[in-house]
Every structure is written in C-alpha cells, then in structure tokens.
Design a protein around this motif. Structure first.
Motif, PDB file in Angstrom:
ATOM      1  N   LEU A   8       0.980  -1.214   0.042  1.00 57.62           N
ATOM      2  CA  LEU A   8      -0.104   0.118  -0.072  1.00 57.62           C
ATOM      3  C   LEU A   8       0.900   1.182  -0.133  1.00 57.62           C
ATOM      4  N   TYR A   9       1.858   1.239   0.826  1.00 55.02           N
ATOM      5  CA  TYR A   9       2.901   2.249   0.738  1.00 55.02           C
ATOM      6  C   TYR A   9       3.428   2.512  -0.590  1.00 55.02           C
ATOM      7  N   SER A  13       2.781   5.940  -3.102  1.00 53.94           N
ATOM      8  CA  SER A  13       3.874   6.753  -3.473  1.00 53.94           C
ATOM      9  C   SER A  13       4.125   6.662  -5.011  1.00 53.94           C
ATOM     10  N   LEU A  14       3.487   5.441  -5.899  1.00 53.34           N
ATOM     11  CA  LEU A  14       3.773   5.420  -7.264  1.00 53.34           C
ATOM     12  C   LEU A  14       2.743   6.509  -7.954  1.00 53.34           C
ATOM     13  N   LEU A  15       1.562   6.303  -7.336  1.00 56.32           N
ATOM     14  CA  LEU A  15       0.608   7.266  -7.964  1.00 56.32           C
ATOM     15  C   LEU A  15       0.731   8.683  -7.841  1.00 56.32           C
ATOM     16  N   GLY A  16       1.491   9.081  -6.622  1.00 55.10           N
ATOM     17  CA  GLY A  16       1.812  10.502  -6.206  1.00 55.10           C
ATOM     18  C   GLY A  16       3.020  10.838  -7.475  1.00 55.10           C
ATOM     19  N   ILE A  38      -6.825   0.598   1.867  1.00 57.45           N
ATOM     20  CA  ILE A  38      -6.670   1.687   2.880  1.00 57.45           C
ATOM     21  C   ILE A  38      -7.574   1.217   4.051  1.00 57.45           C
ATOM     22  N   GLU A  39      -9.021   0.965   3.806  1.00 56.95           N
ATOM     23  CA  GLU A  39      -9.863   0.510   4.732  1.00 56.95           C
ATOM     24  C   GLU A  39      -9.492  -0.669   5.751  1.00 56.95           C
ATOM     25  N   TYR A  90       1.310   6.954   8.703  1.00 54.88           N
ATOM     26  CA  TYR A  90       0.899   5.740   9.602  1.00 54.88           C
ATOM     27  C   TYR A  90       1.452   4.320   9.193  1.00 54.88           C
ATOM     28  N   LEU A  91       1.443   4.506   7.818  1.00 53.80           N
ATOM     29  CA  LEU A  91       1.879   2.974   7.054  1.00 53.80           C
ATOM     30  C   LEU A  91       3.609   3.082   7.473  1.00 53.80           C
ATOM     31  N   GLU A  92       4.109   4.051   7.689  1.00 54.26           N
ATOM     32  CA  GLU A  92       5.691   4.115   8.006  1.00 54.26           C
ATOM     33  C   GLU A  92       5.808   3.671   9.195  1.00 54.26           C
TER      34      GLU A  92
END
Length: 109
Positions: A8-9, A13-16, A38-39, A90-92
């Motif tokens: 997910l992280y 990042s890729l989409l950004g 995400i959910e 939060y993922l980090e």
C-alpha cells in the motif's frame, strides 16, 4: 500484514509520482482502487494498535474524512495530501528500517 502495508505504501507513492511528473489530473480516480486496502489497514490499526494517544486515532479518522471529501469533490490536491502526508505516515510506523535503507540504496545508484 507487513507485506500489505509495504504494498500500500508503494502504491500510494507510485500514484503520487505518476501524478506529479505526468501532470495528469486524475489522481482521485486512480486512488479509488486503493480504498479497500486503505480501509483494511485502518481497521487493522484500530483493532490492533493500542497504547497510543487518542489523538492519533482521531487524526487517522480525520484523514479518512479528508479522503471522503476529496472523493466527493474530485479534489486531487486534498486526496494527495491525505494519502501522501497522512496515510503514509501511519504506514511508515510499521515498515522496518531495512525497508527504507534498501530503497535508499536503489534510488542512489
């Protein structure tokens, strides 16, 4: 769960990256595919992470509200902020230091 968090992280990042450098205004539409993951992460966080300040849970809930607002208003900037500055933080928390060291080596070469 660590592998799902990592995936997910990387997806966020890729989409950004793609949105920023391709200069396309479809970030919100592309992010919709990430909402189930995400959910799932947020539910896991609420169910399994204890011992943190209540404000951390409230902040995460506010980030989800921002995602909802961004979706309904098709607001690419708000969505990017909510995901890249909010959710990824939060993922980090759950990614090991080795993950970032490995990425740093790849990007430096």
């Amino acid at each position: 769960m660590e592998k799902k968090i990592e995936q997910l992280y990387e997806a966020i990042s890729l989409l950004g990256f793609q949105s920023t450098y391709a200069r396309k205004n479809n970030y919100v539409q592309k992010c919709v595919q990430l909402f189930p993951e995400i959910e799932q992460f947020v539910q896991w966080f609420f169910d399994n992470v204890s011992g943190v300040e209540e404000g951390i849970y409230l902040n995460l809930a506010d980030i989800l509200k921002d995602c909802e607002t961004a979706l309904t208003q098709n607001d690419n900037v708000l969505m990017m902020d909510a995901l890249e500055q909010g959710i990824t933080g939060y993922l980090e928390m759950f990614l090991p230091e080795e993950y970032f060291e490995k990425k740093e080596i790849v990007y430096v070469k």
